[in-house]
Enzyme design. Structure first.
Site, PDB file in Angstrom:
ATOM      1  N   HIS A   1       0.830  -1.199   0.000  1.00  0.00           N
ATOM      2  CA  HIS A   1       0.000   0.000   0.000  1.00  0.00           C
ATOM      3  C   HIS A   1       0.871   1.258   0.000  1.00  0.00           C
ATOM      4  O   HIS A   1       2.008   1.230   0.486  1.00  0.00           O
ATOM      5  CB  HIS A   1      -0.884   0.051   1.257  1.00  0.00           C
ATOM      6  CG  HIS A   1      -2.044  -0.902   1.238  1.00  0.00           C
ATOM      7  ND1 HIS A   1      -2.338  -1.738   2.301  1.00  0.00           N
ATOM      8  CD2 HIS A   1      -2.996  -1.139   0.307  1.00  0.00           C
ATOM      9  CE1 HIS A   1      -3.420  -2.449   2.009  1.00  0.00           C
ATOM     10  NE2 HIS A   1      -3.837  -2.111   0.814  1.00  0.00           N
TER      11      HIS A   1
ATOM     12  N   CYS B   1      -2.913   0.226   9.510  1.00  0.00           N
ATOM     13  CA  CYS B   1      -3.898  -0.784   9.081  1.00  0.00           C
ATOM     14  C   CYS B   1      -4.859  -1.171  10.199  1.00  0.00           C
ATOM     15  O   CYS B   1      -5.978  -1.610   9.950  1.00  0.00           O
ATOM     16  CB  CYS B   1      -3.190  -2.054   8.627  1.00  0.00           C
ATOM     17  SG  CYS B   1      -1.752  -1.798   7.604  1.00  0.00           S
TER      18      CYS B   1
HETATM   19  N1  GLY Z   1      -2.553  -8.953   4.844  1.00  0.00           N
HETATM   20  C1  GLY Z   1      -3.007  -7.657   4.570  1.00  0.00           C
HETATM   21  C2  GLY Z   1      -3.377  -7.486   3.155  1.00  0.00           C
HETATM   22  O1  GLY Z   1      -2.765  -8.089   2.299  1.00  0.00           O
HETATM   23  O2  GLY Z   1      -4.280  -6.781   2.841  1.00  0.00           O
END
Ligand code: GLY
Length: 265
Positions: free
Chosen positions: A169, A256
């Site tokens: 991300h 996250c």
């Molecule tokens: N394990 C977090 C993701 O890949 O979104």
């Protein structure tokens, strides 16, 4: 200049489920230990609450191994929340699970609905002046365009940037520290996406320290990155280290693990 991009009254998190052992990961470096993940998660929640925020702690969602990473399900702004459409097929259903919790707190909740639109919260960095969205394997141009349309009447400018290749991300590699300052890896900052901001770089070899969160008076950062930590402390930030070894095995980090916001009704 306000400080609405890092001062919040609320957060939502979700406890990790036993199915976290099946969480998505780019490289398999071992199975997360649930008990240790739970301990780290509890430290994280305590830190959020220590700032005076009201934290809603949701139950684990066993059918969705990655559901502990709630940030990917929504973008929370003062004016309202936007429900995302995660680009990982196994995560698409997590967004609908989050929607009622946001509707209970917000007067207005909008949704990304296009069947070809994909966008995850981990690719979105909201600063005081704009919303940066990194195109990635999880977030596409259609998702970014739809987000732009959803927030236009709230006065937000959405800028498309690029998440580095091989990086999950956009915020894997950066975080907001205050109204004008970001923490970023050298590889991301080299793209020029932070021109006009002050940038503190993670130190060489500590790229995994880039995903922190500024939450009220604290910067929560993953434990074990002493040199980057020192840079933040020397810059005047109050840092709280949180264990992240288990979340890191499934490519997760500080941002996250929560949605952070100040809802208006
Ligand atoms: N394990 C977090 C993701 O890949 O979104």
């Amino acid at each position: 200049m306000t400080d609405r991009s890092f001062r919040f009254t609320h957060a939502i998190s979700r406890r990790p489920s036993a199915s976290i052992t099946d969480g998505l990961r780019a490289v398999d470096v071992g199975t997360p230990d649930l008990a240790l993940f739970q301990t780290h998660h509890a430290q994280y929640i305590e830190a959020l609450r220590d700032t005076g925020a009201e934290v809603t702690l949701l139950d684990p969602l066993e059918p969705y191994p990655d559901a502990v990473f709630v940030e990917d399900t929504a973008l929370c702004l003062p004016e309202g929340a936007i429900i995302m459409r995660p680009g990982a097929p196994s995560r698409l259903g997590e967004a609908a699970e989050m929607a009622p919790h946001l509707r209970a707190l917000y007067g207005e909740v909008r949704e990304i609905t296009g069947t070809e639109s994909y966008i995850e919260g981990g690719d979105i960095l909201t600063t005081e002046r704009e919303i940066l969205v990194g195109r990635s394997a999880r977030t596409n141009a259609a998702g970014i365009a739809e987000l732009r349309a959803r927030v236009a009447d709230w006065g937000y400018s959405v800028r498309e940037v690029i998440t580095p290749k091989g990086v999950l991300h956009f915020k894997t590699d950066c975080s907001l520290l205050d109204a004008t300052t970001v923490l970023a890896t050298e590889r991301l900052a080299a793209s020029g996406c932070f021109d006009g901001y002050q940038v503190i770089h993670t130190t060489e070899g500590e790229e995994a320290a880039a995903n922190t969160i500024r939450f009220n008076d604290l910067v929560l950062m993953p434990a074990g990155f002493a040199a980057t930590r020192e840079r933040l402390v020397n810059a005047g930030y109050t840092v709280r280290e949180i264990g992240n070894s288990e979340a890191a095995k499934v490519d997760g980090g500080m941002s996250c693990l929560s949605l952070r916001f100040t809802p208006t009704r």
